[in-house]
Scaffold this motif. Structure first.
Motif, PDB file in Angstrom:
ATOM      1  N   LEU A   8       0.826  -1.211   0.000  1.00 48.11           N
ATOM      2  CA  LEU A   8       0.000   0.000   0.000  1.00 48.11           C
ATOM      3  C   LEU A   8       0.858   1.257   0.000  1.00 48.11           C
ATOM      4  CD1 LEU A   8      -2.922   1.007   0.124  1.00 48.11           C
ATOM      5  CD2 LEU A   8      -2.798   0.873   2.610  1.00 48.11           C
ATOM      6  N   GLU A   9       1.936   1.240   0.739  1.00 50.35           N
ATOM      7  CA  GLU A   9       2.805   2.410   0.836  1.00 50.35           C
ATOM      8  C   GLU A   9       3.446   2.772  -0.495  1.00 50.35           C
ATOM      9  OE1 GLU A   9       3.177   4.474   3.185  1.00 50.35           O
ATOM     10  OE2 GLU A   9       2.178   3.446   4.847  1.00 50.35           O
ATOM     11  N   ARG A  10       3.577   1.799  -1.398  1.00 45.20           N
ATOM     12  CA  ARG A  10       4.232   2.064  -2.698  1.00 45.20           C
ATOM     13  C   ARG A  10       3.275   2.660  -3.725  1.00 45.20           C
ATOM     14  NH1 ARG A  10       6.642  -3.076  -1.462  1.00 45.20           N
ATOM     15  NH2 ARG A  10       5.110  -4.130  -2.797  1.00 45.20           N
ATOM     16  N   LEU A  11       1.991   2.650  -3.448  1.00 44.60           N
ATOM     17  CA  LEU A  11       1.013   3.118  -4.418  1.00 44.60           C
ATOM     18  C   LEU A  11       0.860   4.635  -4.387  1.00 44.60           C
ATOM     19  CD1 LEU A  11      -1.789   0.449  -3.867  1.00 44.60           C
ATOM     20  CD2 LEU A  11      -0.111   0.535  -5.723  1.00 44.60           C
ATOM     21  N   THR A  12       0.508   5.201  -5.544  1.00 44.75           N
ATOM     22  CA  THR A  12       0.221   6.628  -5.646  1.00 44.75           C
ATOM     23  C   THR A  12      -1.235   6.807  -6.056  1.00 44.75           C
ATOM     24  OG1 THR A  12       0.924   6.681  -7.955  1.00 44.75           O
ATOM     25  CG2 THR A  12       2.589   7.179  -6.290  1.00 44.75           C
ATOM     26  N   TYR A  13      -1.759   8.010  -5.850  1.00 38.23           N
ATOM     27  CA  TYR A  13      -3.150   8.270  -6.201  1.00 38.23           C
ATOM     28  C   TYR A  13      -3.363   8.336  -7.697  1.00 38.23           C
ATOM     29  CZ  TYR A  13      -4.126   9.144  -1.297  1.00 38.23           C
ATOM     30  OH  TYR A  13      -4.278   8.992   0.057  1.00 38.23           O
ATOM     31  N   GLN A  14      -2.374   8.791  -8.439  1.00 42.22           N
ATOM     32  CA  GLN A  14      -2.439   8.779  -9.895  1.00 42.22           C
ATOM     33  C   GLN A  14      -1.046   8.511 -10.432  1.00 42.22           C
ATOM     34  OE1 GLN A  14      -3.937  12.808 -10.653  1.00 42.22           O
ATOM     35  NE2 GLN A  14      -1.942  13.326 -11.514  1.00 42.22           N
ATOM     36  N   LYS A  15      -0.986   7.851 -11.581  1.00 43.40           N
ATOM     37  CA  LYS A  15       0.289   7.394 -12.113  1.00 43.40           C
ATOM     38  C   LYS A  15       0.935   8.391 -13.060  1.00 43.40           C
ATOM     39  CE  LYS A  15      -1.012   2.521 -11.751  1.00 43.40           C
ATOM     40  NZ  LYS A  15      -1.201   1.240 -12.484  1.00 43.40           N
ATOM     41  N   THR A  26      -8.988  16.033  -7.070  1.00 42.00           N
ATOM     42  CA  THR A  26      -9.392  15.531  -5.760  1.00 42.00           C
ATOM     43  C   THR A  26      -8.361  15.951  -4.723  1.00 42.00           C
ATOM     44  OG1 THR A  26     -10.580  13.633  -6.662  1.00 42.00           O
ATOM     45  CG2 THR A  26      -9.822  13.447  -4.401  1.00 42.00           C
ATOM     46  N   LYS A  27      -8.839  16.355  -3.579  1.00 38.28           N
ATOM     47  CA  LYS A  27      -7.957  16.743  -2.480  1.00 38.28           C
ATOM     48  C   LYS A  27      -7.518  15.484  -1.738  1.00 38.28           C
ATOM     49  CE  LYS A  27     -10.562  21.063  -2.072  1.00 38.28           C
ATOM     50  NZ  LYS A  27     -11.465  21.886  -1.229  1.00 38.28           N
ATOM     51  N   TRP A  28      -6.523  14.815  -2.318  1.00 35.06           N
ATOM     52  CA  TRP A  28      -6.101  13.532  -1.781  1.00 35.06           C
ATOM     53  C   TRP A  28      -5.505  13.647  -0.386  1.00 35.06           C
ATOM     54  CZ3 TRP A  28      -8.490   9.906  -3.942  1.00 35.06           C
ATOM     55  CH2 TRP A  28      -8.680   9.829  -5.316  1.00 35.06           C
ATOM     56  N   GLY A  88      -6.263   0.900  -3.200  1.00 41.42           N
ATOM     57  CA  GLY A  88      -5.513   0.147  -2.198  1.00 41.42           C
ATOM     58  C   GLY A  88      -6.140   0.304  -0.825  1.00 41.42           C
ATOM     59  N   PHE A  89      -6.492   1.542  -0.454  1.00 37.07           N
ATOM     60  CA  PHE A  89      -7.193   1.791   0.808  1.00 37.07           C
ATOM     61  C   PHE A  89      -8.513   1.018   0.855  1.00 37.07           C
ATOM     62  CE2 PHE A  89      -5.174   6.260   1.512  1.00 37.07           C
ATOM     63  CZ  PHE A  89      -4.072   5.670   2.108  1.00 37.07           C
TER      64      PHE A  89
END
Length: 366
Positions: A8-15, A26-28, A88-89
């Motif tokens: 999960l820690e390696r993922l980003t909200y957009q690639k 979006t206010k991530w 992921g969340f």
């Protein structure tokens, strides 16, 4: 489907980068501050104002399914936790996923309710299969406290579906509807969303079969709130058709964004596609963003169009309504509600058939 903390820690909200067309509105940061790593992932069920065949409240679920709808567990696999940090969340917090199969025509809507009223991060996940049937579906997406993630997966073939989605948010909300439309499938969808503190609402439609069809109407509303509304339509099937029309509103420092993609692949010969995006800014201090995108790879195309508009509210219309005895808020509500009614002829039919007073809920959005 499980994802651990390390992955999960390696993922980003957009690639992708922060370009003008794929910029994330979006206010991530708010989701990061209220993630399942920081909030409880279980919440109590409460009584919700809408009756449903499937009621997901907090971490609990109730089912009162109509004849012709079968229930099991699991997903269709149309969404994966590795896609983005928000998904992921979703899967990290998900306790159980439910799978529905519509086995026969439904005369009244299948009603799905998703609700959270506690400071927690709760995920709800429903998958729907519909083959050779006609069925209306109503989805209520409500968040009052905490962070709620709702994912709807839909796979249909030779089906005729009407989908009404009503979102009423006060807190943080993540919504994903991902649909795969097989041969000779027709979907008419109407979405009405009132943004909360931050609402990320996304609808993905893949028109994979020949003669598949999508008519999508959307109305995101931000009244002192924020909504980032994304629509993605991918056409692969020959002679497929899609038409997306979204009219959003921003009021009282609201923030309404619509990003709409329509892409016709080379295999979708003799197809038609269109996306129209319009945002009306109701007052000073509010924000409206309209980003429609159209890409056609097919050499033979029936028609293709897209348009964008961001405009200020017509002050003459407001003056006219106020001269008839309405105050400013009443005039604004009347105007927005009237536009919403005009966007889709099938809204009234679904409202008339749905369980509970959807009319009152829609009025409550305004």
């Amino acid at each position: 489907m499980f994802i651990g903390k390390e992955a999960l820690e390696r993922l980003t909200y957009q690639k992708y980068g922060d370009s003008p067309t794929i910029k994330s509105y979006t206010k991530w940061k708010l989701f990061e501050e209220n993630s399942p790593l920081k909030l409880p992932t279980e919440a109590k069920a409460v009584k919700v104002p809408i009756k449903g065949h499937i009621v997901l409240s907090g971490s609990e679920a109730e089912f009162n399914l109509p004849a012709g709808v079968e229930l099991s567990e699991g997903t269709l696999g149309l969404s994966q936790p590795e896609e983005s940090r928000i998904l992921g969340f979703h899967f990290y917090a998900l306790r159980k996923a439910y799978r529905l199969r519509i086995a026969e025509d439904l005369r009244t809507p299948l009603v799905i309710v998703s609700h959270l009223s506690e400071r927690a991060f709760v995920s709800h996940h429903i998958s729907i299969e519909a083959d050779n049937v006609k069925a209306p579906i109503v989805i209520y997406d409500m968040s009052e406290e905490g962070t709620k993630s709702l994912v709807i997966e839909l796979k249909a073939k030779n089906a005729n579906l009407e989908i009404l989605t009503v979102g009423k948010h006060e807190a943080l909300s993540h919504y994903l509807l991902r649909a795969s439309l097989g041969e000779k499938t027709s979907v008419r969808a109407f979405t009405l969303v009132k943004g909360g503190k931050m609402s990320h609402h996304r609808e993905d439609y893949s028109l994979e079969g020949a003669k598949s069809e999508l008519i999508l109407r959307g109305m995101p509303i931000a009244i002192g709130s924020s909504v980032d509304y994304l629509t993605n339509v991918l056409q692969y099937g020959e002679r497929s058709k899609s038409e997306t029309r979204v009219h959003g509103f921003s009021y009282k420092n609201g923030w309404t964004v619509h990003r709409g993609v329509a892409k016709v692949f080379e295999s979708a010969r003799n197809s038609s596609s269109g996306v129209v995006s319009q945002i009306t800014i109701m007052d000073e201090g509010s924000l409206g963003v309209s980003v429609p995108m159209l890409e056609v790879d097919a050499g033979e195309i029936e028609s293709a169009f897209h348009s964008s508009a961001v405009r200020q509210f017509d002050e003459d219309a407001l003056f006219y309504l106020r001269s008839r005895g309405l105050d400013s808020d009443e005039a604004m509500s009347l105007f927005v509600h009237g536009i919403g009614e005009a966007l889709s002829s099938h809204l009234e039919r679904l409202r008339g058939k749905a369980r509970g007073n959807v009319g009152e809920l829609i009025k409550g959005l305004l």
